[in-house]
Design a protein around this motif. Structure first.
Motif, PDB file in Angstrom:
ATOM      1  N   ALA A  26     -44.762  -5.028  24.732  1.00 30.38           N
ATOM      2  CA  ALA A  26     -45.113  -3.833  23.964  1.00 30.38           C
ATOM      3  C   ALA A  26     -44.231  -2.636  24.315  1.00 30.38           C
ATOM      4  O   ALA A  26     -44.408  -1.572  23.780  1.00 30.38           O
ATOM      5  CB  ALA A  26     -46.572  -3.470  24.204  1.00 30.38           C
ATOM      6  N   THR A 129     -54.546  -3.850  18.565  1.00 37.92           N
ATOM      7  CA  THR A 129     -53.432  -4.597  18.012  1.00 37.92           C
ATOM      8  C   THR A 129     -52.115  -4.033  18.548  1.00 37.92           C
ATOM      9  O   THR A 129     -52.059  -2.936  19.123  1.00 37.92           O
ATOM     10  CB  THR A 129     -53.414  -4.507  16.480  1.00 37.92           C
ATOM     11  N   ARG A 130     -51.051  -4.775  18.350  1.00 40.83           N
ATOM     12  CA  ARG A 130     -49.727  -4.309  18.779  1.00 40.83           C
ATOM     13  C   ARG A 130     -49.383  -2.980  18.099  1.00 40.83           C
ATOM     14  O   ARG A 130     -48.845  -2.053  18.728  1.00 40.83           O
ATOM     15  CB  ARG A 130     -48.678  -5.369  18.425  1.00 40.83           C
ATOM     16  N   ARG A 133     -51.334  -0.187  19.772  1.00 45.19           N
ATOM     17  CA  ARG A 133     -50.746   0.138  21.076  1.00 45.19           C
ATOM     18  C   ARG A 133     -49.481   0.969  20.911  1.00 45.19           C
ATOM     19  O   ARG A 133     -49.238   1.921  21.663  1.00 45.19           O
ATOM     20  CB  ARG A 133     -50.453  -1.140  21.856  1.00 45.19           C
ATOM     21  N   ASP A 134     -48.678   0.620  19.920  1.00 41.61           N
ATOM     22  CA  ASP A 134     -47.426   1.356  19.693  1.00 41.61           C
ATOM     23  C   ASP A 134     -47.695   2.802  19.280  1.00 41.61           C
ATOM     24  O   ASP A 134     -47.068   3.739  19.797  1.00 41.61           O
ATOM     25  CB  ASP A 134     -46.601   0.662  18.611  1.00 41.61           C
TER      26      ASP A 134
END
Length: 770
Positions: A26, A129-130, A133-134
């Motif tokens: 990530a 979710t990715r 997180r981003d």
């Protein structure tokens, strides 16, 4: 057009306090890049190529406008308010009524438990979710970059300029902030009894009264209008009218977030959250209203004789867990000391002070105690472009914490759902497991009364999507904080679990007014043109500022006081009420700022609240038109008129004082009235009785973000008002600019397409990289 380039070097997040280690894979692959395009009233339109960059631009823009409010809330999340502001003052969160000391103990206990760290460590869909997180990572970096570039000593807002308590934000802060938001209708309302909980001891008074869980001061109205209710080539339309605080972290921040080809959403985000919670995409719009579904249940614990910190479940003994928390406290002399509290927990959740005797105690279980899916849900909704996609987003993540959803799309489909997280307590359990004590108190001595589950539920203990109240229509759906039952009176919703709300019961005046406004508009009888909604008539409906209680009762009250020109006040004084009759008779029945009679009516209405005001009682067969008619047989009605005239005369307040002279925010006249009075445009001063100067205390909550959006095949056409404006900084040009618009019933043109944004005369852009 003005351009500004800001280049930033991002500090290591692991060097910040309470930092979260981002899972492998990530980490950013390149620099953060975003463009912040500002239009009229300071509204940012953030554009980036990826979610991390988008979060970076949004965090930077938000910090420019509202850093001091967020910095104060970071002190709350760290459990350090008593250290900086003393233990006795109230916290900065208007949705959670508690002291700094109680808040600090609770927050530090939660922080040290590691609950949020464990929850966000889960893989999606339970964990972030990715993409979430981003965007969180970028948001934190953008906020911190603005703080570092500007410097605490040079912050434009004097509220926190140079303050020792201003610190950088962390990713854990964002997740804990959202975790706190999810529980504001549950355990967050029980902080005081959780912190005060202690087993009964000899010589100590026992709080035998069962616990009570208050509701947070939040509400809303919303319409979802389908193709059968609109005209002029429009597909669907949505009216959003959330009622939230006008100060603190309960405020909304207006923003557009764009990743070309992947995301384009405009609306509002709660302070400190990097996602749009209410808004629209190209072909879909939605809003939320606080639902009537329960968020928590109490469990009555049967204590082990002689041991008030152990309880019995299915005949087996279980010990409460204990956690002692010590917080720093600044005394009145400025010196730091420390205070310790011990908190008690059970298998169900925290134990509370009220009702803890030698035989029983109560614990509270919050259905959102494991919910960090809310951000997944809202980001998926932000990516949706139809009602079907919105429904799929909610069904996939099942993270809406406490609200109904009202939506429509450009095909003309209108949609209502209470897709919120609700405890899986069946109607049979509510009957067989109920115990004496507070509402929704269940027997904790048997696992038979534990929450159940559904096959389609994302986790145990909650109802799955197939069991929740939903309605799809091509005419309309509405909600104004009553249960789902009369979302559309032509198709009453029934058969859902009772924990979501009741049926066949009296609706609020605000709900009735909202339904009546739709009915009149569809019939074309409201004076706003041909039947059916277009954008202009939707705006005028929203800000028509009708007062339903007055429409139902004013004429009968005027007739009564004309027949009784002298009435007796509570103190026995005879009062001449003829002038009041004349003012009420001339009143336009509106709560516009210039309405003369609105102040007088409000004083009467609330003075008569203890009376049986309506003669015709509620009738389930006519739920939208009952109760009605003034009950002049109740002597309290006449006393309320006399008391009102007596008080206003004593204060030397004219009986025909215009509403705008009494109801203000930052010196600006504000239209509307409390929802209980029967106003759709709900406005709440801090206290209702008139002060000695003939004004109410400043408005503190009510209509906050208002959005009227038409979803056409060519794209959205929308008008908005952020009633308290974009910036909490008193020195900002955008501190009250939209508030003045609201006072004058003027709207902001929503600019969604790139060409619309660039064409704004106030357009300016900043490119930020890091």
């Amino acid at each position: 057009m003005r351009w500004k380039l800001v280049t930033c070097a991002v500090a290591s997040l692991t060097a910040l306090p309470l930092a979260v280690v981002v899972p492998a894979g990530a980490a950013p692959t390149g620099p953060y890049r975003a463009e912040i395009r500002r239009t009229a009233y300071g509204i940012p339109h953030v554009k980036a190529a990826d979610y991390a960059g988008l979060g970076f631009g949004e965090g930077y823009a938000f910090a420019q406008d509202n850093l001091c409010v967020m910095a104060s809330h970071l002190v709350t999340l760290a459990g350090e308010r008593s250290r900086y502001f003393g233990p006795d003052a109230a916290t900065d969160d208007p949705l959670v009524s508690t002291s700094n000391l109680a808040s600090d103990v609770y927050q530090q206990a939660e922080l040290r438990s590691g609950t949020v760290r464990r929850l966000i460590a889960q893989p999606a869909p339970l964990g972030p979710t990715r993409e979430v997180r981003d965007i969180v990572r970028g948001y934190v970096a953008g906020y911190n970059r603005y703080l570092r570039d500007t410097g605490v000593s040079r912050l434009p807002d004097s509220t926190c300029r140079g303050a020792a308590w201003v610190r950088p934000m962390t990713e854990l802060d964002v997740y804990r902030d959202m975790y706190q938001v999810t529980q504001i209708e549950g355990v967050e309302q029980a902080i005081d009894p959780i912190v005060d909980a202690a087993p009964p001891t000899a010589g100590k008074a026992v709080r035998t009264k069962p616990p009570v869980l208050p509701k947070a001061d939040a509400g809303s109205n919303a319409y979802g209008l389908g193709r059968g209710a609109t005209r002029g080539g429009t597909g669907g339309m949505v009216l959003a009218n959330p009622h939230f605080p006008w100060a603190g972290v309960g405020r909304f921040y207006q923003v557009q977030l764009t990743i070309p080809g992947r995301l384009n959403v405009s609306g509002v985000a709660l302070y400190g959250t990097p996602l749009v919670e209410i808004g629209h995409t190209e072909h879909l719009a939605w809003s939320h209203t606080v639902s009537t579904a329960a968020r928590a249940t109490f469990y009555r614990l049967t204590l082990v004789p002689g041991d008030p910190t152990s309880y019995v479940v299915d005949g087996h003994r279980e010990a409460m867990t204990k956690r002692t928390v010590t917080v720093q406290v600044r005394g009145k002399d400025g010196r730091l000391g420390s205070v310790s509290r011990t908190l008690y927990d059970s298998r169900y959740g925290p134990v509370v002070a009220d009702g803890w005797t030698t035989t029983n105690a109560y614990a509270i279980r919050d259905v959102n105690a494991r919910n960090v899916r809310a951000m997944n849900t809202w980001l998926a909704m932000d990516q949706a472009d139809s009602v079907a996609q919105l429904r799929k987003a909610q069904d996939t993540y099942q993270g809406v914490p406490f609200t109904n959803t009202i939506a429509a799309d450009s095909t003309g489909q209108a949609y209502y759902a209470d897709a919120s997280v609700a405890p899986h307590v069946t109607d049979d359990q509510l009957k067989s497991c109920a115990v004496d004590g507070p509402e929704l108190a269940l027997d904790g001595s048997t696992s038979r009364c534990a929450w159940g589950s559904d096959p389609d539920a994302i986790e145990p203990g909650i109802f799955g999507p197939s069991r929740t109240p939903r309605l799809s229509r091509t005419d309309y759906v509405t909600n104004s904080n009553n249960s789902p039952w009369l979302t559309n009176p032509d198709a009453p919703l029934t058969g859902f679990p009772r924990i979501f709300g009741d049926t066949g019961t009296e609706r609020s005046l605000r709900t009735r007014l909202g339904l009546d406004m739709v009915k009149q508009r569809l019939a074309g009888t409201d004076g706003l043109g041909p039947r059916g909604f277009d954008l202009a008539s939707l705006r005028r409906t929203m800000l028509g500022d009708r007062d339903l209680s007055a429409e139902l009762l004013r004429d009968q009250l005027v007739a009564y006081c004309r027949a009784h020109p002298t009435l007796t006040a509570t103190d026995g004084t005879s009062v001449d009420v003829r002038s009041a009759c004349r003012v009420l008779a001339a009143w336009d029945l509106r709560t516009d700022t210039g309405s003369k009679g609105a102040v007088l009516w409000r004083a009467f209405f609330f003075a008569a609240a203890a009376s049986r005001l309506f003669r015709t009682p509620f009738d389930p067969a006519h739920p939208v038109t009952t109760p009605r008619d003034l009950n002049t047989a109740d002597p309290g009605v006449g006393r309320a008129v006399a008391d009102t005239v007596q008080r206003m005369t004593a204060l030397k307040v004219p009986l025909d004082e215009p509403l705008g002279a009494a109801q203000r925010y930052a010196g600006i006249a504000i239209p509307g009235c409390p929802g209980a009075e029967g106003c759709f445009n709900a406005i709440y001063p801090a206290s209702l009785p008139l002060q000695a100067d003939g004004t109410y205390s400043d408005v503190t909550s009510g209509s906050s973000f208002i959005m009227a959006v038409s979803l056409t095949p060519a794209g959205p056409r929308a008008s908005t008002i952020l009633t308290y404006s974009e910036s909490a900084n008193p020195s900002s040009p955008h501190h009250t600019d939209q508030t003045r618009l609201f006072s004058a019933k003027r709207w902001v043109q929503d600019r969604f397409a790139d060409a619309e944004i660039a064409a704004d005369p106030a357009y300016r852009t900043t490119r930020v990289t890091g």
